[in-house]
Design an enzyme around this catalytic site. Structure first.
Site, PDB file in Angstrom:
ATOM      1  N   PRO A   2       0.835  -1.202   0.000  1.00 11.41           N
ATOM      2  CA  PRO A   2       0.000   0.000   0.000  1.00 11.41           C
ATOM      3  C   PRO A   2       0.873   1.256   0.000  1.00 11.41           C
ATOM      4  CG  PRO A   2      -0.004  -1.026   2.159  1.00 11.41           C
ATOM      5  CD  PRO A   2       0.689  -1.977   1.235  1.00 11.41           C
ATOM      6  N   GLU A   3       0.410   2.272  -0.699  1.00 15.16           N
ATOM      7  CA  GLU A   3       1.128   3.538  -0.756  1.00 15.16           C
ATOM      8  C   GLU A   3       0.310   4.594  -0.022  1.00 15.16           C
ATOM      9  OE1 GLU A   3       2.655   4.360  -4.723  1.00 15.16           O
ATOM     10  OE2 GLU A   3       2.660   2.221  -5.199  1.00 15.16           O
TER      11      GLU A   3
END
Length: 285
Positions: A2-3
């Protein structure tokens, strides 16, 4: 992994459903989920009991829950498949439930950490004077942070003497940007991922930062990017930005600007997606 947009979506959900609640008890169902808490699972649950959760915070891809009055925070590392879910007490336990946190109030919800691959985890850390868990004090501000310094970023970029995508993924230079949003921002800015950072002028740096912010805000507006059921918000809902990607994951599909097929190249055990016409490769020195 995830960013920033995916982590921020989770943070906002936790702020709505978990902030200002007091922990009644915590239960560790798999010791690997708290392996970064060196004192062990029993110490972790003991330290949480009776503590009031403050407003969840984030820097880049890192998310933490401050414990009011303690100078400590619970740092959440989501890894490849970690999920922080707010579920009713009566909801059936998820197959990969690792940690459960119940609260003292009458609300019929609890916080669950679910992690299929157990690469993520929760851990308790002392805070720095700035309010960050000490283990992430070296992480740079992210481009959506109001205190992010564009000029300082440009100067550091020029000093790095690396290539631009490597710089974007350097969390000590700019945090929160990962493979997906780096490719998307570079496509929007018409910059090849191997362009040397020392060639960046101040206007080009500012142009790129603008596109990084734009693509992240666009992703935030639709809940982030979810390629599978592992990346979800606190209510288990997936994001929809994968439908709006212009470069990442679009190998052989036409560039939305010029129609040239998008190319994929191996890059640092990952892939880079780019348009060979819009994003000209730099000349060999």
């Amino acid at each position: 992994m995830p960013e920033l947009p995916e982590v921020e979506v989770v943070r906002r959900g936790l702020e709505r459903w978990v902030a200002h609640r007091t922990v009644a008890e915590a239960e560790v169902l798999h010791p690997r989920a708290v392996r970064r808490h060196v004192a062990g699972a029993e110490d972790f649950t003991h330290r949480l009991k009776g503590r009031r959760v403050g407003v969840p915070s984030r820097r880049g891809k890192y998310l933490w829950l401050p414990l009011e009055g303690t100078g400590q925070s619970v740092l959440a590392h989501l890894g490849m498949s970690g999920q922080l879910l707010v579920q009713p007490h009566t909801a059936v336990d998820e197959k990969h439930l690792r940690v459960r946190v119940r609260f003292t109030d009458a609300l019929d919800t609890e916080l669950r950490f679910v992690d299929q691959r157990t690469f993520g985890g929760l851990s308790l850390h002392e805070n720095t004077p700035e309010g960050l868990p000490d283990v992430i004090a070296h992480i740079a501000r992210d481009p959506l942070d109001p205190l992010f310094d564009d000029d300082a970023f440009h100067r550091a970029l020029r000093r790095k003497r690396t290539t631009i995508k490597r710089a974007l993924l350097d969390q000590s230079l700019i945090s929160g940007v990962g493979n997906i949003y780096a490719d998307e921002a570079l496509w929007r800015a018409r910059i090849h991922y191997e362009r040397p950072t020392e060639t960046f002028t101040r206007p080009r740096s500012q142009l790129l930062l603008g596109h990084v912010r734009d693509v992240m805000n666009a992703a935030l507006a639709v809940g982030g990017t979810s390629f599978d059921s592992l990346y979800v918000d606190v209510n288990g809902e997936s994001g929809y930005f994968d439908r709006s990607l212009d470069a990442y994951g679009r190998e052989d599909l036409p560039c939305r600007r010029c129609g040239t097929p998008i190319r994929r190249r191996p890059w640092m055990n990952r892939s880079s997606y780019f348009c060979p016409r819009c994003q000209r490769a730099p000349r060999a020195s």
